[in-house]
Design a protein around this motif. Structure first.
Motif, PDB file in Angstrom:
ATOM      1  N   THR A  43       0.856  -1.339  -0.088  1.00  0.00           N
ATOM      2  CA  THR A  43      -0.083  -0.040  -0.136  1.00  0.00           C
ATOM      3  C   THR A  43       0.877   1.315   0.086  1.00  0.00           C
ATOM      4  O   THR A  43       1.798   1.447   0.904  1.00  0.00           O
ATOM      5  CB  THR A  43      -0.826   0.050   1.333  1.00  0.00           C
ATOM      6  OG1 THR A  43      -1.776  -1.197   1.218  1.00  0.00           O
ATOM      7  CG2 THR A  43      -1.886   1.265   1.343  1.00  0.00           C
ATOM      8  N   ASP A  44       0.663   2.059  -1.141  1.00  0.00           N
ATOM      9  CA  ASP A  44       1.509   3.377  -1.002  1.00  0.00           C
ATOM     10  C   ASP A  44       1.219   4.202   0.049  1.00  0.00           C
ATOM     11  O   ASP A  44       0.307   4.503   0.718  1.00  0.00           O
ATOM     12  CB  ASP A  44       1.059   4.135  -2.167  1.00  0.00           C
ATOM     13  CG  ASP A  44       1.455   3.578  -3.680  1.00  0.00           C
ATOM     14  OD1 ASP A  44       2.369   2.763  -3.678  1.00  0.00           O
ATOM     15  OD2 ASP A  44       0.624   3.792  -4.724  1.00  0.00           O
ATOM     16  N   GLN A  45       2.423   4.949   0.708  1.00  0.00           N
ATOM     17  CA  GLN A  45       2.490   5.582   1.640  1.00  0.00           C
ATOM     18  C   GLN A  45       3.228   6.880   1.201  1.00  0.00           C
ATOM     19  O   GLN A  45       4.337   6.579   0.631  1.00  0.00           O
ATOM     20  CB  GLN A  45       3.297   5.151   2.913  1.00  0.00           C
ATOM     21  CG  GLN A  45       2.634   3.880   3.534  1.00  0.00           C
ATOM     22  CD  GLN A  45       1.268   4.017   4.027  1.00  0.00           C
ATOM     23  OE1 GLN A  45       1.009   5.054   4.808  1.00  0.00           O
ATOM     24  NE2 GLN A  45       0.464   3.130   3.629  1.00  0.00           N
ATOM     25  N   ASN A  46       2.845   8.141   1.181  1.00  0.00           N
ATOM     26  CA  ASN A  46       3.386   9.294   0.730  1.00  0.00           C
ATOM     27  C   ASN A  46       3.407  10.464   1.959  1.00  0.00           C
ATOM     28  O   ASN A  46       2.344  10.962   1.940  1.00  0.00           O
ATOM     29  CB  ASN A  46       2.819   9.860  -0.448  1.00  0.00           C
ATOM     30  CG  ASN A  46       3.296  10.798  -1.321  1.00  0.00           C
ATOM     31  OD1 ASN A  46       4.695  11.339  -0.768  1.00  0.00           O
ATOM     32  ND2 ASN A  46       3.008  11.330  -2.193  1.00  0.00           N
ATOM     33  N   TYR A  47       4.369  10.549   2.529  1.00  0.00           N
ATOM     34  CA  TYR A  47       4.356  11.666   3.278  1.00  0.00           C
ATOM     35  C   TYR A  47       4.921  13.017   2.826  1.00  0.00           C
ATOM     36  O   TYR A  47       6.279  13.140   2.260  1.00  0.00           O
ATOM     37  CB  TYR A  47       5.186  11.220   4.722  1.00  0.00           C
ATOM     38  CG  TYR A  47       4.876  10.041   5.393  1.00  0.00           C
ATOM     39  CD1 TYR A  47       3.466   9.517   5.228  1.00  0.00           C
ATOM     40  CD2 TYR A  47       5.769   9.405   6.265  1.00  0.00           C
ATOM     41  CE1 TYR A  47       3.193   8.498   5.809  1.00  0.00           C
ATOM     42  CE2 TYR A  47       5.645   8.151   6.726  1.00  0.00           C
ATOM     43  CZ  TYR A  47       4.164   7.887   6.621  1.00  0.00           C
ATOM     44  OH  TYR A  47       3.931   6.593   7.520  1.00  0.00           O
ATOM     45  N   LYS A  48       3.795  13.751   2.405  1.00  0.00           N
ATOM     46  CA  LYS A  48       4.158  15.095   1.916  1.00  0.00           C
ATOM     47  C   LYS A  48       4.882  16.346   2.650  1.00  0.00           C
ATOM     48  O   LYS A  48       4.366  16.259   3.797  1.00  0.00           O
ATOM     49  CB  LYS A  48       3.034  15.615   1.194  1.00  0.00           C
ATOM     50  CG  LYS A  48       2.548  14.667  -0.126  1.00  0.00           C
ATOM     51  CD  LYS A  48       1.251  15.248  -0.844  1.00  0.00           C
ATOM     52  CE  LYS A  48       0.912  14.273  -1.990  1.00  0.00           C
ATOM     53  NZ  LYS A  48      -0.372  14.820  -2.527  1.00  0.00           N
ATOM     54  N   PHE A  49       5.983  16.978   2.084  1.00  0.00           N
ATOM     55  CA  PHE A  49       6.644  18.015   2.822  1.00  0.00           C
ATOM     56  C   PHE A  49       5.557  18.977   3.029  1.00  0.00           C
ATOM     57  O   PHE A  49       4.901  19.463   2.390  1.00  0.00           O
ATOM     58  CB  PHE A  49       7.747  18.586   2.126  1.00  0.00           C
ATOM     59  CG  PHE A  49       8.453  19.483   2.626  1.00  0.00           C
ATOM     60  CD1 PHE A  49       9.423  19.379   3.715  1.00  0.00           C
ATOM     61  CD2 PHE A  49       8.391  20.846   2.043  1.00  0.00           C
ATOM     62  CE1 PHE A  49       9.959  20.284   4.541  1.00  0.00           C
ATOM     63  CE2 PHE A  49       9.028  21.833   2.782  1.00  0.00           C
ATOM     64  CZ  PHE A  49      10.139  21.231   3.913  1.00  0.00           C
ATOM     65  N   SER A  50       5.707  19.612   4.508  1.00  0.00           N
ATOM     66  CA  SER A  50       5.090  20.706   4.787  1.00  0.00           C
ATOM     67  C   SER A  50       5.793  21.673   5.171  1.00  0.00           C
ATOM     68  O   SER A  50       6.752  21.552   5.970  1.00  0.00           O
ATOM     69  CB  SER A  50       3.908  20.179   5.962  1.00  0.00           C
ATOM     70  OG  SER A  50       3.435  21.315   6.568  1.00  0.00           O
ATOM     71  N   ASN A  51       5.558  23.029   4.962  1.00  0.00           N
ATOM     72  CA  ASN A  51       6.210  24.113   5.221  1.00  0.00           C
ATOM     73  C   ASN A  51       6.153  24.406   6.595  1.00  0.00           C
ATOM     74  O   ASN A  51       7.078  25.102   7.108  1.00  0.00           O
ATOM     75  CB  ASN A  51       5.834  25.273   4.353  1.00  0.00           C
ATOM     76  CG  ASN A  51       6.847  25.154   2.849  1.00  0.00           C
ATOM     77  OD1 ASN A  51       7.656  24.741   2.763  1.00  0.00           O
ATOM     78  ND2 ASN A  51       5.779  25.574   2.091  1.00  0.00           N
TER      79      ASN A  51
END
Length: 195
Positions: A43-51
């Motif tokens: 299962t894809d996990q994508n932790y997107k960068f947050s400013n």
């Protein structure tokens, strides 16, 4: 005692993630050069960068007291949900951390085995901690499955690389390690800011 050492390392990484964060606006920056992606049991996990959160982070340094070079990588979906959707990697070696080397927690599994410490931990969405570890002359055979990390960039501004492994969830509350489950981490890729 061995399990507690790795749990303390993971806790220290979570404290690092919590340092300097702001809750004002935690919308991810969709155009960011930083990323932290992997698959957990496919299962894809994508932790997107947050400013506005320190949710993707890396650090590399040398401790003169112990003579160990240490590199930490961590990615979290949302640092305000402590102990959930977070993956961290810690390796320590007296020889330094090299680019292009496939490090493993088990001797003979990758290109190199760190002489001080290797720890990879993943908190899933339910808050269960899955880990793989190894330490210098004590590789803890039988307790962990192989895990791997390779670095492509280690600079003052960013750290990038790949990771994978089979991580295990143990319940040690009764004084012994009872295997509760496992997760296969695959296709892990990261490019995180260095602090």
């Amino acid at each position: 005692v061995k399990m507690n050492r790795h749990i303390l390392v993971l806790i220290s990484l979570l404290v690092l993630l919590l340092a300097g964060c702001s809750k004002d606006d935690d919308n991810p920056d969709e155009e960011s050069e930083y990323y932290f992606r992997f698959k957990a049991d496919g299962t894809d996990q994508n932790y997107k960068f947050s400013n506005n959160q320190v949710n993707l982070t890396g650090s590399y340094g040398y401790d003169g007291n112990t003579g160990v070079y240490a590199l930490n990588i961590a990615g979290s979906k949302n640092i305000f949900e402590s102990g959930k959707n977070t993956l961290s990697i810690f390796i320590g070696d007296t020889r330094g951390i090299l680019k292009g080397v496939n490090y493993s927690n088990i001797p003979g599994e990758g290109d190199d085995y760190t002489d001080f410490s290797f720890s990879m931990g993943y908190y899933n969405s339910e808050g269960n901690l899955f880990i793989a570890g190894g330490a210098g002359n004590n590789p803890m055979f039988g307790l962990y499955k192989p895990a791997f990390v390779k670095f492509f960039k280690i600079s003052e501004s960013a750290i990038s690389g790949t990771f994978s492994g089979t991580l295990l969830w143990y319940d040690s509350s009764g004084g012994t390690n009872v295997l509760m489950g496992s997760v296969v981490i695959s296709e892990g890729k990261f490019n995180v800011p260095a602090y």
